[in-house]
Design a protein around this motif. Structure first.
Motif, PDB file in Angstrom:
ATOM      1  N   ALA A  95      33.651  28.381   8.421  1.00  0.00           N
ATOM      2  CA  ALA A  95      34.101  27.129   7.809  1.00  0.00           C
ATOM      3  C   ALA A  95      34.500  27.334   6.361  1.00  0.00           C
ATOM      4  CB  ALA A  95      33.008  26.068   7.931  1.00  0.00           C
ATOM      5  N   ASP A  96      33.769  28.187   5.648  1.00  0.00           N
ATOM      6  CA  ASP A  96      34.113  28.444   4.257  1.00  0.00           C
ATOM      7  C   ASP A  96      35.461  29.156   4.143  1.00  0.00           C
ATOM      8  OD1 ASP A  96      31.839  27.249   3.417  1.00  0.00           O
ATOM      9  OD2 ASP A  96      30.778  29.076   2.841  1.00  0.00           O
ATOM     10  N   TYR A  97      35.711  30.113   5.020  1.00  0.00           N
ATOM     11  CA  TYR A  97      37.009  30.778   5.014  1.00  0.00           C
ATOM     12  C   TYR A  97      38.122  29.764   5.246  1.00  0.00           C
ATOM     13  CZ  TYR A  97      35.621  35.717   4.879  1.00  0.00           C
ATOM     14  OH  TYR A  97      35.163  36.951   4.491  1.00  0.00           O
ATOM     15  N   SER A 115      38.249  26.707   4.596  1.00  0.00           N
ATOM     16  CA  SER A 115      38.402  25.709   3.534  1.00  0.00           C
ATOM     17  C   SER A 115      39.007  26.272   2.264  1.00  0.00           C
ATOM     18  CB  SER A 115      37.047  25.084   3.209  1.00  0.00           C
ATOM     19  OG  SER A 115      36.174  26.065   2.644  1.00  0.00           O
ATOM     20  N   MET A 116      39.384  27.563   2.274  1.00  0.00           N
ATOM     21  CA  MET A 116      39.973  28.169   1.082  1.00  0.00           C
ATOM     22  C   MET A 116      41.329  27.535   0.780  1.00  0.00           C
ATOM     23  SD  MET A 116      39.005  32.197   1.638  1.00  0.00           S
ATOM     24  CE  MET A 116      39.554  32.663  -0.007  1.00  0.00           C
ATOM     25  N   VAL A 117      41.694  27.508  -0.490  1.00  0.00           N
ATOM     26  CA  VAL A 117      42.949  26.906  -0.933  1.00  0.00           C
ATOM     27  C   VAL A 117      44.126  27.590  -0.255  1.00  0.00           C
ATOM     28  CG1 VAL A 117      44.430  26.475  -2.918  1.00  0.00           C
ATOM     29  CG2 VAL A 117      41.950  26.257  -3.153  1.00  0.00           C
ATOM     30  N   ASP A 118      45.017  26.782   0.317  1.00  0.00           N
ATOM     31  CA  ASP A 118      46.257  27.253   0.949  1.00  0.00           C
ATOM     32  C   ASP A 118      46.014  28.147   2.168  1.00  0.00           C
ATOM     33  OD1 ASP A 118      47.836  25.925  -0.911  1.00  0.00           O
ATOM     34  OD2 ASP A 118      47.876  27.645  -2.277  1.00  0.00           O
ATOM     35  N   TYR A 119      44.852  28.054   2.789  1.00  0.00           N
ATOM     36  CA  TYR A 119      44.536  28.855   3.979  1.00  0.00           C
ATOM     37  C   TYR A 119      45.661  28.726   5.024  1.00  0.00           C
ATOM     38  CZ  TYR A 119      41.974  30.358   8.161  1.00  0.00           C
ATOM     39  OH  TYR A 119      41.578  31.006   9.302  1.00  0.00           O
ATOM     40  N   PRO A 120      46.160  29.832   5.630  1.00  0.00           N
ATOM     41  CA  PRO A 120      45.745  31.228   5.442  1.00  0.00           C
ATOM     42  C   PRO A 120      46.507  31.976   4.350  1.00  0.00           C
ATOM     43  CG  PRO A 120      47.273  31.134   7.245  1.00  0.00           C
ATOM     44  CD  PRO A 120      47.124  29.713   6.743  1.00  0.00           C
ATOM     45  N   ARG A 121      47.371  31.267   3.601  1.00  0.00           N
ATOM     46  CA  ARG A 121      48.083  31.916   2.480  1.00  0.00           C
ATOM     47  C   ARG A 121      47.186  31.839   1.242  1.00  0.00           C
ATOM     48  NH1 ARG A 121      53.624  29.324   1.343  1.00  0.00           N
ATOM     49  NH2 ARG A 121      53.744  31.128  -0.032  1.00  0.00           N
ATOM     50  N   PRO A 134      34.945  34.084   0.125  1.00  0.00           N
ATOM     51  CA  PRO A 134      33.686  33.356  -0.031  1.00  0.00           C
ATOM     52  C   PRO A 134      32.473  34.285  -0.090  1.00  0.00           C
ATOM     53  CG  PRO A 134      35.076  32.219   1.524  1.00  0.00           C
ATOM     54  CD  PRO A 134      35.790  33.497   1.187  1.00  0.00           C
ATOM     55  N   ASN A 135      31.545  33.906  -0.964  1.00  0.00           N
ATOM     56  CA  ASN A 135      30.248  34.578  -1.075  1.00  0.00           C
ATOM     57  C   ASN A 135      30.341  36.017  -1.572  1.00  0.00           C
ATOM     58  OD1 ASN A 135      29.043  32.189   0.186  1.00  0.00           O
ATOM     59  ND2 ASN A 135      30.121  32.962   1.987  1.00  0.00           N
ATOM     60  N   ARG A 136      31.397  36.294  -2.305  1.00  0.00           N
ATOM     61  CA  ARG A 136      31.533  37.622  -2.897  1.00  0.00           C
ATOM     62  C   ARG A 136      30.320  37.951  -3.781  1.00  0.00           C
ATOM     63  NH1 ARG A 136      33.113  42.821  -3.082  1.00  0.00           N
ATOM     64  NH2 ARG A 136      33.915  43.464  -5.094  1.00  0.00           N
ATOM     65  N   PHE A 189      29.651  28.034  -6.381  1.00  0.00           N
ATOM     66  CA  PHE A 189      30.926  28.400  -6.999  1.00  0.00           C
ATOM     67  C   PHE A 189      31.716  29.352  -6.120  1.00  0.00           C
ATOM     68  CE2 PHE A 189      32.957  31.808  -9.538  1.00  0.00           C
ATOM     69  CZ  PHE A 189      33.998  31.086 -10.092  1.00  0.00           C
ATOM     70  N   SER A 190      31.020  30.293  -5.474  1.00  0.00           N
ATOM     71  CA  SER A 190      31.716  31.325  -4.712  1.00  0.00           C
ATOM     72  C   SER A 190      31.913  30.963  -3.254  1.00  0.00           C
ATOM     73  CB  SER A 190      30.927  32.636  -4.799  1.00  0.00           C
ATOM     74  OG  SER A 190      29.719  32.523  -4.074  1.00  0.00           O
ATOM     75  N   ARG A 191      31.466  29.796  -2.843  1.00  0.00           N
ATOM     76  CA  ARG A 191      31.390  29.508  -1.416  1.00  0.00           C
ATOM     77  C   ARG A 191      32.749  29.405  -0.753  1.00  0.00           C
ATOM     78  NH1 ARG A 191      27.442  25.086   1.487  1.00  0.00           N
ATOM     79  NH2 ARG A 191      28.162  25.759   3.522  1.00  0.00           N
ATOM     80  N   THR A 192      33.728  28.943  -1.470  1.00  0.00           N
ATOM     81  CA  THR A 192      35.081  28.902  -0.914  1.00  0.00           C
ATOM     82  C   THR A 192      35.969  29.949  -1.577  1.00  0.00           C
ATOM     83  OG1 THR A 192      35.670  27.148  -2.471  1.00  0.00           O
ATOM     84  CG2 THR A 192      34.943  26.472  -0.278  1.00  0.00           C
TER      85      THR A 192
END
Length: 839
Positions: free
Chosen positions: A255-257, A259-265, A314-316, A347-350
């Motif tokens: 789900a976090d992946y 929700s990333m901005v402009d997913y999948p770009r 996410p979660n780096r 902060f790193s979740r998305t």
């Protein structure tokens, strides 16, 4: 230690020297209201010390670009001006890390450092922003042409011939001499535009105003430009499998992946930086007497820019610090509870999208006097240049700091670097009637390069994600000085024959001396046909940045320390101190003027370059404690525990041979009631081949690796187009004007190093790029214009997926991005409008 200003002043006081020749006569400014290039009867000052020579009479090939031609280029910077008007000129489309904030350019398919840039005949200082990452422009630290604004330029003279014996270091591929305006009157211009994709918005304003009288002139220019981000990244294979098109993770992370901005770009790194940019400039002269004149010119500029880096997934931050395992393998309940208890985790979740930011100031000033006494003309001057850049990493994190302390800043000050140059010139010329001209001169030049450390959090262990700060071990100041003397004799022994010979001796404090020479000849059979040719030697001194720059370059899956070639750390791997490149140049050609207003020039050339300074291959650390690991430690940096980690450095490596042909044809036509039109057709063919690869240091060879691999070779030989053709017309009829250009590029290619010993061959197909502008004079003072660059929206291919080559993601990461070595850019079409008011 950094040089002091008192040291600089002392050097100026004792200097009697002259690197760039001072010219005995002011150039007659090209005036070609209908044309796309300056007329062939314009007086030139580049590549000759003779007075009153026109472009058509030159013994060396000269391409002229007028202010009228400059005014019809839609994107307001000189890199775009020269890209669209000069076939031998290639501009960088995209740069990695800080290079994206200061794009470079080059002549004849060589490196930016191998072209000398002059302003009013005086050497321009280079940028402090070294091009570090692998590309055709790697190592570039040439002058930033952006700080010479188009509105301030009267015309540009591009000498496509080796000229080290006349101008000193760097003039291997040629010389770009930018002549500033002196004329009276004023002009205000405002331009706005954007890419077809709806980003890269650009707005600029410029104001030029000049006053003159019978004793002198003063010309002032102010310029401001805003340019917004563009984004050309495509699907990222780290989040979607390139074969199945399914998400690459399951469980709590999925789900976090998504929700990333402009997913999948998700990865915004490939695109233009956002910048606010301003420059003020002046050009002044005063005749104190008939035999004594004073002059001065200079610029001051500021750039505030930001560029995206590779997105972090996410979660780096917390894969090992909080959970102890990959969060994708734990239950959603544990995952969410950990997130709620830890702000850095949230902060790193998305993921996070780091930016590299630049706050740059650039200064240049020249002052001098010239006159004549006892039959000799003289010119003495001094030129100061300084480029400073403060670097920041924003919206990021230091993962090691978080692991060790439980917290991390998100914004970091990375440090500052600056490039300083002070050149003093003395030039003398004496004419012996129409038979001979003798010139002589001297030079003293002082250079320094300084890196200042960032805040401690920026370089703690592996440092801030995407761009670690400069550590105390990487910081410090380095300087050198050199002096030179030259002599030049131009002869006209018989009518129609011109001969010119030059010799130059230079002595550098850090590597010794160099002597170069040049012989030029031209014979005019009649008014319609002439032959010309040159033979010369040249050299380029390594920049202080190439010699001493130290930093660590990181990506989501790699970590490489940039070793300073001249450092003790580099000696662990047997990498020697840098020494100068040397060249041997030959050219020969024809000049045809079969009818009035038509000139055709054809010139063939060869440049043989030895000891070329290139970026090395990635030398991997194979085990903890090996020579690569120890060299990285000795430089003050810690490698991340990636399979793809190690060092890179600048090295003297291959011998290359570049052969080519330059063609320029221009014709001004009077069409009667249909107005006037100027037609140009120009082309440049360049082919670079490797003649020798260079030696491989013993400690690197012992690891089974090479300092110069097939990827680095491809950037030298294939990443620039071998053929570039430009056909243009500027047609004026009544209040209307139409400017049209068609530029054709042949295919280019490069081999990408994907890490782990895997390489991806890539190719950009040949393409024709159309530029069109239509203007209308509402009044004699007010002109409206609209146009498009890359009218038909041509785009380079995307980099292939790893799977297309039977590779696995474990060997490297390919993000499916546009091929960034495209000679016509990565952004596609750009449309614009412009308002110009003359007063």
């Amino acid at each position: 230690m950094p040089i002091s200003r008192s040291t600089s002043l002392l050097a100026l006081a004792v200097a009697l020297a002259g690197a760039a020749p001072a010219f005995a006569a002011d150039p007659a400014p090209p005036s070609n209201e209908a044309g796309t290039s300056a007329p062939d009867d314009a007086i030139i000052v580049t590549g000759t010390r003779a007075i009153g020579i026109t472009a058509a009479e030159s013994a060396a090939p000269i391409k002229l670009v007028s202010s009228e031609a400059i005014s019809h280029v839609g994107q307001p910077n000189l890199n775009q001006v020269l890209t669209q008007l000069v076939p031998s000129f290639t501009a960088q489309a995209f740069g990695g890390d800080a290079a994206n904030l200061t794009l470079s350019a080059a002549l004849r398919g060589l490196n930016p450092n191998q072209t000398l840039v002059l302003v009013n005949g005086k050497r321009r200082h280079g940028t402090a922003n070294l091009q570090v990452l692998s590309s055709a422009f790697q190592g570039g630290a040439a002058p930033d042409l952006d700080y010479i604004t188009p509105a301030s330029v009267d015309h540009i003279e591009v000498l496509t011939d080796g000229a080290s014996a006349q101008y000193g270091s760097d003039a291997i591929a040629g010389v770009i001499n930018i002549i500033l305006k002196k004329k009276a009157g004023g002009q205000f211009s405002a331009t706005g535009g954007q890419y077809y994709d709806g980003d890269g918005e650009t707005a600029s304003t410029s104001l030029n105003y000049g006053i003159t009288n019978d004793r002198g002139y003063l010309n002032l220019t102010a310029f401001y430009r805003f340019h917004n981000f563009s984004q050309r990244g495509q699907q990222d294979i780290r989040v979607l499998d390139p074969v199945t098109n399914a998400p690459t993770v399951t469980g709590a992370l999925a789900a976090d992946y998504a929700s990333m901005v402009d997913y999948p770009r998700i990865n915004p790194i490939v695109g233009d930086a956002r910048s606010h940019f301003g420059v003020g400039s002046f050009n002044a002269g005063f005749d104190a007497t008939d035999n004594l004149s004073f002059y001065a010119f200079g610029t001051v500029g500021y750039r505030d820019a930001k560029a995206y880096e590779n997105v972090r997934l996410p979660n780096r931050l917390v894969r090992t610090a909080v959970l102890g395992v990959d969060p994708g393998t734990v239950s959603a309940a544990v995952y969410n509870a950990t997130a709620a208890a830890n702000p850095a985790f949230i902060f790193s979740r998305t993921g996070f999208r780091p930016q590299e930011a630049f706050k740059e100031t650039d200064y240049s000033a020249t002052g001098g006097a010239k006159g004549s006494v006892a039959g000799w003309t003289w010119d003495v001057s001094s030129t100061f240049g300084l480029d400073q850049a403060r670097v920041y990493t924003l919206n990021s994190a230091n993962r090691n700091l978080f692991i060790d302390t439980g917290s991390t800043p998100t914004d970091f000050y990375d440090g500052k670097f600056e490039n300083f140059e002070w050149t003093s010139n003395l030039d003398l010329t004496h004419s012996f009637g129409d038979v001979a001209l003798l010139a002589a001169g001297a030079e003293y030049r002082l250079n320094s390069y300084t890196i200042s450390a960032g805040d401690p959090f920026s370089y703690y262990k592996t440092g801030a994600q995407s761009f670690p700060g400069y550590s105390p071990a990487a910081s410090g100041g380095h300087q050198r000085h050199n002096w030179a003397v030259y002599a030049d004799l131009a002869l006209t022994p018989v009518e129609g024959l011109k001969l010119d010979g030059a010799v130059r001796y230079e002595d550098y404090s850090d590597f010794g001396n160099k002597t170069t020479w040049k012989i030029t000849g031209r014979y005019d059979f009649n008014d319609m046909i002439a032959i010309r040719g040159t033979a010369s030697t040249g050299f380029r001194a390594p920049t202080l940045a190439e010699s001493f720059y130290t930093q660590v370059n990181v990506s989501p899956n790699s970590s490489f320390v940039q070793l300073a070639a001249n450092s003790p750390a580099a000696k662990i791997l047997g990498i020697p101190d840098l020494k100068p490149e040397t060249s041997t140049n030959f050219s020969g050609g024809f000049v045809f003027r079969p009818v009035s207003r038509l000139t055709v020039t054809i010139d063939a050339f060869q440049i043989r370059l030895k000891n070329r300074i290139v970026g090395s291959s990635q030398i991997n650390s194979l085990t903890v404690g090996d020579a690569v690991f120890r060299a990285a430690q000795a430089s003050g940096y810690t490698l991340e525990t990636f399979a793809n980690s190690g060092i890179v450095a600048f090295v003297n490596g291959p011998t290359t041979r570049t052969r080519g042909v330059d063609i320029v044809a221009s014709y001004d036509a009077d069409l009667g009631s249909m107005g006037r039109a100027s037609f140009t057709l120009s082309g440049a063919y360049n082919k670079t081949t490797l003649r020798a690869v260079g030696s491989n240091p013993g400690p690197i060879a012992a690891l089974g690796q090479s300092v110069f691999d097939i990827s680095q070779q491809s950037y030298l030989t294939d990443a620039a187009p071998k053929l570039k053709l430009i056909g243009g017309v500027n047609w004026n009829v009544g209040p209307f004007s139409v400017t049209a250009r068609e530029t054709y590029y042949t295919k280019t290619s490069a081999i990408y190093n994907d890490g782990g010993g895997l390489y991806t061959p890539t190719r950009i197909k040949s393409a024709g790029i159309t530029d069109l502008e239509i203007g209308y004079k509402l009044t004699p003072s007010l002109t409206l214009s609209a146009g498009a660059n890359n009218l038909f929206d041509k785009n380079p291919e995307a980099e292939p997926y790893l799977a297309a080559f039977g590779e696995t993601a474990g060997g490297g990461v390919v993000y499916n991005q546009p091929l960034t070595y495209s000679p016509y850019g990565i952004n596609g079409g750009y449309y614009y409008g412009r308002v110009t008011f003359d007063f």
